[in-house]
Design a protein around this motif. Sequence first.
Motif, short mmCIF file in Angstrom:
data_model
loop_
_atom_site.label_atom_id
_atom_site.label_comp_id
_atom_site.label_asym_id
_atom_site.label_seq_id
_atom_site.Cartn_x
_atom_site.Cartn_y
_atom_site.Cartn_z
N SER A 1 0.75 -1.11 -0.12
CA SER A 1 0.03 -0.10 0.04
C SER A 1 0.99 1.04 0.15
CB SER A 1 -0.80 -0.10 1.16
OG SER A 1 -1.64 1.15 1.52
N LEU A 2 1.85 1.38 0.85
CA LEU A 2 2.75 2.49 0.63
C LEU A 2 3.49 2.66 -0.63
CD1 LEU A 2 4.49 1.71 3.99
CD2 LEU A 2 3.00 3.60 3.53
N LYS A 3 3.81 1.68 -1.29
CA LYS A 3 4.07 1.62 -2.82
C LYS A 3 3.29 2.08 -3.47
CE LYS A 3 7.62 -1.65 -2.51
NZ LYS A 3 8.26 -3.11 -2.96
N SER A 4 2.04 1.62 -3.41
CA SER A 4 0.88 2.20 -4.28
C SER A 4 0.67 3.57 -4.09
CB SER A 4 -0.45 1.18 -4.05
OG SER A 4 -0.21 0.07 -4.44
N GLY A 5 0.53 4.13 -2.78
CA GLY A 5 0.18 5.22 -2.47
C GLY A 5 1.24 6.17 -3.00
N ALA B 1 -5.74 4.33 -1.23
CA ALA B 1 -4.59 3.40 -1.49
C ALA B 1 -4.25 2.20 -0.71
CB ALA B 1 -3.44 4.09 -2.08
N LEU B 2 -5.45 2.04 0.03
CA LEU B 2 -5.13 0.92 1.01
C LEU B 2 -5.58 -0.21 0.67
CD1 LEU B 2 -6.90 3.11 3.88
CD2 LEU B 2 -4.39 2.56 4.01
N HIS B 3 -4.54 -1.53 0.96
CA HIS B 3 -5.22 -2.90 0.68
C HIS B 3 -5.34 -3.51 1.93
CE1 HIS B 3 -3.14 -1.62 -3.12
NE2 HIS B 3 -2.12 -1.45 -2.74
N GLY B 4 -6.11 -4.65 1.70
CA GLY B 4 -6.39 -5.40 2.75
C GLY B 4 -7.29 -4.87 3.84
N PRO B 5 -7.54 -5.65 4.99
CA PRO B 5 -8.40 -5.27 6.09
C PRO B 5 -8.40 -4.04 6.61
CG PRO B 5 -7.71 -7.66 6.47
CD PRO B 5 -6.86 -7.10 5.43
N LEU B 6 -9.33 -3.38 6.70
CA LEU B 6 -9.66 -2.03 7.63
C LEU B 6 -9.55 -0.85 6.48
CD1 LEU B 6 -7.99 -1.94 11.13
CD2 LEU B 6 -10.24 -2.33 10.41
N GLY B 7 -8.83 -1.41 5.31
CA GLY B 7 -8.77 -0.05 4.35
C GLY B 7 -9.43 -0.33 3.10
N GLU B 8 -9.64 -1.57 2.74
CA GLU B 8 -10.10 -2.10 1.33
C GLU B 8 -11.48 -2.64 1.60
OE1 GLU B 8 -7.50 -4.39 -1.01
OE2 GLU B 8 -8.70 -4.75 -2.52
N ASP B 9 -11.79 -3.03 2.92
CA ASP B 9 -12.96 -3.88 3.29
C ASP B 9 -14.28 -2.77 3.78
OD1 ASP B 9 -12.09 -2.79 5.53
OD2 ASP B 9 -11.95 -4.61 6.74
N VAL C 1 -9.45 -2.33 -4.28
CA VAL C 1 -8.20 -1.49 -4.47
C VAL C 1 -6.87 -2.06 -4.71
CG1 VAL C 1 -7.08 0.34 -3.19
CG2 VAL C 1 -9.32 -0.22 -2.50
N PRO C 2 -6.90 -2.53 -6.24
CA PRO C 2 -5.96 -3.29 -6.77
C PRO C 2 -4.62 -2.53 -6.36
CG PRO C 2 -7.47 -2.63 -8.34
CD PRO C 2 -7.75 -2.09 -7.09
N GLY C 3 -3.55 -3.23 -6.80
CA GLY C 3 -2.21 -2.58 -6.48
C GLY C 3 -1.76 -1.47 -7.71
N MET C 4 -1.10 -0.33 -6.99
CA MET C 4 -0.97 0.88 -8.30
C MET C 4 0.26 1.20 -8.25
SD MET C 4 -3.51 1.73 -10.06
CE MET C 4 -3.18 3.82 -10.36
#
Length: 328
Positions: A26-30, A68-76, A274-277
Amino acid sequence: MPKPNQLHFGKVAVLMGGSSAEREISLKSGSAILTALKESNVHAEAIDVSIDVFEKLQAGKYERAFIALHGPLGEDGCIQGGLEVIGMPYSGSGVMASSICMNKLMTKQIWHGCGIPTPKYRILSDDLSEDELLVELGLPMIFKPVSQGSSIGMTKVNCKAEIASAWASALDFEEAVIAEQWIEGPEYTVAILGGIALPVIRLETPRTFYDYDAKYQSNDTQYHCPCGLSEELEQQIQTRALQAFDATEATGWGRVDVMLDKDNQPWFLEVNTVPGMTDQSLVPMAAKAKNISFNELVIKILQTSFKEDSETLANQFSSPVSGKCSAA
Ligand SMILES: Nc1ncnc2c1ncn2[C@@H]1O[C@H](COP(=O)(O)OP(=O)(O)OP(=O)(O)O)[C@@H](O)[C@H]1O
Ligand SMILES: [Mg+2]
């Protein structure tokens, strides 16, 4: 004078990081998104998400959020729900779709209900015997925690003796685990942007499956776009992928993962809202095949925060492929 993009979007918070197992991705995508927004003269700043995120958003007088969050608490759906409460527009899917798509079990149940093909599965529990599982799904199988991404906690099971350790590996991440029938065949992914399906990408790895290392670490994963399918079959998969996406009520943008068996029958695995970016991720790769640069893609995704604009995005492409879910 402010530049046009600043007028249009206002001050944008790129929400990244967070506490899920996919924090680093997520940090990389962001970071890639933030750079792209700045290059497009959007007034954007990064927020590494922690408990005080909503206070920061309000104190910083942000006008919209790029998630730009992936996974639980950000994408859910959790962050999405908080943003709804403070009245802040955000990119991508709403609360319900985010929540459904983060959960592979819920996604599969919905797909069953409307005839989208998805591999057979069982929810693992102490009441389910290993023999029963083998009879129902056969071998091989794949064990998955229901709400992780990036192949985290997933293991291919080739024989009965491997069941216990595969289950334990998934349990390291969460209680809810499914076993799924193994699909033997090529793997594809379909990026969705503003109501249309972008060109299909075929993923090829020499590893047992497209696991965490194949996704982020090894350099032997190959991505084929054009995907090598006939035009007709590619369009069928795009149409089915849109139906699979719509069935979950996902909106704006995302990515649908699918495999083909030896009869070219598609089997849908999941939707990523929220796929990888990163600039090496799959959605940017599919966009590039449609002559959409990374920076243009980021702006189009940000536009999905104007919910009413999402559908009209489809009109900006020459030959849209679209489809709605029909009852089985
Ligand atoms: N039923 C299956 N049969 C064969 N391989 C599978 C199956 N399900 C998953 N896989 C393999 O495992 C990978 C990850 O599966 P899946 O897409 O369901 O999980 P994910 O961790 O949520 O992925 P993502 O990183 O896309 O969010 C797939 O890309 C595929 O290579
Ligand atoms: Mg996947």
